[in-house]
Enzyme design. Sequence first.
Site, PDB file in Angstrom:
ATOM      1  N   ILE A  18       0.947  -1.190  -0.234  1.00  0.00           N
ATOM      2  CA  ILE A  18       0.077   0.055   0.118  1.00  0.00           C
ATOM      3  C   ILE A  18       0.858   1.308  -0.086  1.00  0.00           C
ATOM      4  O   ILE A  18       0.445   2.275  -0.711  1.00  0.00           O
ATOM      5  CB  ILE A  18      -1.089   0.014   1.097  1.00  0.00           C
ATOM      6  CG1 ILE A  18      -2.080  -1.199   1.046  1.00  0.00           C
ATOM      7  CG2 ILE A  18      -1.668   1.321   1.496  1.00  0.00           C
ATOM      8  CD1 ILE A  18      -2.841  -1.219   2.118  1.00  0.00           C
ATOM      9  N   ASP A  37      12.050   3.629   4.882  1.00  0.00           N
ATOM     10  CA  ASP A  37      11.459   2.086   5.041  1.00  0.00           C
ATOM     11  C   ASP A  37      12.851   1.373   5.454  1.00  0.00           C
ATOM     12  O   ASP A  37      13.981   1.827   4.990  1.00  0.00           O
ATOM     13  CB  ASP A  37      11.172   1.528   3.555  1.00  0.00           C
ATOM     14  CG  ASP A  37      10.153   0.393   3.710  1.00  0.00           C
ATOM     15  OD1 ASP A  37      10.773  -0.634   4.052  1.00  0.00           O
ATOM     16  OD2 ASP A  37       9.001   0.367   3.575  1.00  0.00           O
ATOM     17  N   LYS A  38      12.514   0.317   6.217  1.00  0.00           N
ATOM     18  CA  LYS A  38      13.767  -0.469   6.443  1.00  0.00           C
ATOM     19  C   LYS A  38      14.285  -1.413   5.393  1.00  0.00           C
ATOM     20  O   LYS A  38      15.508  -1.945   5.602  1.00  0.00           O
ATOM     21  CB  LYS A  38      13.529  -1.194   7.926  1.00  0.00           C
ATOM     22  CG  LYS A  38      12.559  -2.243   7.902  1.00  0.00           C
ATOM     23  CD  LYS A  38      12.411  -2.950   9.123  1.00  0.00           C
ATOM     24  CE  LYS A  38      11.304  -4.027   9.222  1.00  0.00           C
ATOM     25  NZ  LYS A  38      11.129  -4.603  10.390  1.00  0.00           N
ATOM     26  N   VAL A  62      10.932   3.013  11.902  1.00  0.00           N
ATOM     27  CA  VAL A  62      10.229   3.823  12.667  1.00  0.00           C
ATOM     28  C   VAL A  62      10.272   3.465  13.977  1.00  0.00           C
ATOM     29  O   VAL A  62       9.628   4.180  15.087  1.00  0.00           O
ATOM     30  CB  VAL A  62       8.748   3.693  12.235  1.00  0.00           C
ATOM     31  CG1 VAL A  62       8.704   4.243  10.696  1.00  0.00           C
ATOM     32  CG2 VAL A  62       8.273   2.166  12.293  1.00  0.00           C
ATOM     33  N   ASN A  88       2.348   4.957   7.583  1.00  0.00           N
ATOM     34  CA  ASN A  88       2.007   3.982   6.980  1.00  0.00           C
ATOM     35  C   ASN A  88       2.632   2.541   7.146  1.00  0.00           C
ATOM     36  O   ASN A  88       2.093   1.339   7.087  1.00  0.00           O
ATOM     37  CB  ASN A  88       2.248   4.055   5.241  1.00  0.00           C
ATOM     38  CG  ASN A  88       1.555   2.752   4.227  1.00  0.00           C
ATOM     39  OD1 ASN A  88       0.354   2.458   4.400  1.00  0.00           O
ATOM     40  ND2 ASN A  88       2.622   1.929   4.073  1.00  0.00           N
ATOM     41  N   TYR A 153      -2.844  -7.271  16.615  1.00  0.00           N
ATOM     42  CA  TYR A 153      -2.761  -6.332  15.590  1.00  0.00           C
ATOM     43  C   TYR A 153      -4.212  -5.365  15.607  1.00  0.00           C
ATOM     44  O   TYR A 153      -4.147  -4.334  15.251  1.00  0.00           O
ATOM     45  CB  TYR A 153      -2.776  -7.164  14.187  1.00  0.00           C
ATOM     46  CG  TYR A 153      -3.016  -6.591  12.930  1.00  0.00           C
ATOM     47  CD1 TYR A 153      -1.891  -5.725  12.521  1.00  0.00           C
ATOM     48  CD2 TYR A 153      -4.099  -6.674  12.333  1.00  0.00           C
ATOM     49  CE1 TYR A 153      -2.171  -5.013  11.379  1.00  0.00           C
ATOM     50  CE2 TYR A 153      -4.508  -5.988  11.101  1.00  0.00           C
ATOM     51  CZ  TYR A 153      -3.496  -5.267  10.422  1.00  0.00           C
ATOM     52  OH  TYR A 153      -3.771  -4.252   9.537  1.00  0.00           O
ATOM     53  N   LYS A 157      -4.618  -1.317  15.613  1.00  0.00           N
ATOM     54  CA  LYS A 157      -5.257  -0.716  14.563  1.00  0.00           C
ATOM     55  C   LYS A 157      -6.572  -0.001  15.113  1.00  0.00           C
ATOM     56  O   LYS A 157      -6.990   0.945  14.824  1.00  0.00           O
ATOM     57  CB  LYS A 157      -5.729  -1.504  13.298  1.00  0.00           C
ATOM     58  CG  LYS A 157      -4.717  -2.089  12.638  1.00  0.00           C
ATOM     59  CD  LYS A 157      -3.834  -0.900  11.972  1.00  0.00           C
ATOM     60  CE  LYS A 157      -2.636  -1.287  10.989  1.00  0.00           C
ATOM     61  NZ  LYS A 157      -2.019  -0.112  10.338  1.00  0.00           N
ATOM     62  N   THR A 188      -1.269  -7.093  -1.458  1.00  0.00           N
ATOM     63  CA  THR A 188      -0.040  -6.635  -1.216  1.00  0.00           C
ATOM     64  C   THR A 188       1.100  -7.945  -1.535  1.00  0.00           C
ATOM     65  O   THR A 188       0.778  -8.957  -1.238  1.00  0.00           O
ATOM     66  CB  THR A 188       0.446  -5.974   0.072  1.00  0.00           C
ATOM     67  OG1 THR A 188       0.055  -6.992   1.226  1.00  0.00           O
ATOM     68  CG2 THR A 188      -0.655  -4.999   0.081  1.00  0.00           C
TER      69      THR A 188
END
Length: 255
Positions: A18, A37-38, A62, A88, A153, A157, A188
């Site tokens: 995404i 991004d890692k 992050v 994100n 999770y 959210k 994804t």
Amino acid sequence: MSALADKVIFLTGGAAGIGKACALAYLRAGAKVAVMDKDEDALKDLENEISRQLLCAISGSVTSGEEVKAALEKTVATFGKIDVIHNNAGIANPSKPLDQTTDEEWDNLFDINLKSVLRTTRYGIGHLKKTKGCILNTSSMVGGIGQENHAAYVATKGGMSALTKAMALDYAPFGVRVNAVCPAGVWTPMLRKWSAEQPDRAGIEQYLDNIHALGYCPEGDVIADVAVFLISDAARFVTGCVMPVSGGAELGYKK
């Protein structure tokens, strides 16, 4: 004029899935984008697709306040300002009920999915106050309707959606809007890998289609199109919105 002309967007977890769909949509809409991004390989692949004048690729996690702060500073050094922070970055593992979730697994999910928003806001809100910019959070429909075997999770959210509303109230006096997008299933690389590992792959794909009232599991572009709207001036009077982009999944599964 393009919807995001002259906008500078800082996007976490933007090298795949995404996030990548959003990065590409933002660029098409006229923005400049810094992607943190890692996954260094995915970042390199993204750089190879996009003009270096429009993209600032930043390797980092992050989960590190110092790395987030440095990434935001690099964005400003490269592009001169920040108009949007899109939170994100996220993970969905482990797939377990609550009593089987370890402390380490719980803490890791919250560190990546939710505490990362604390870090980007702590170090980025000053820039957004200057530009009267906005924040977009990638939440999930499961934060409102639940999901079996993903307790931690779901908790992150649900927290993301509630946090979006609190942040909208805190930063409205500064002209800073805060909204969230809430996907259900989205194809994804992570979801495709997971579905391919299931014993009944065809059945899993049918299930993922069926949970959406519109009848199919989409690609990330449907999320990206709504994200473009929410961070654009067309949504200038929208804040505290947790926007379903779910094909009607929250209305009840068909099967």
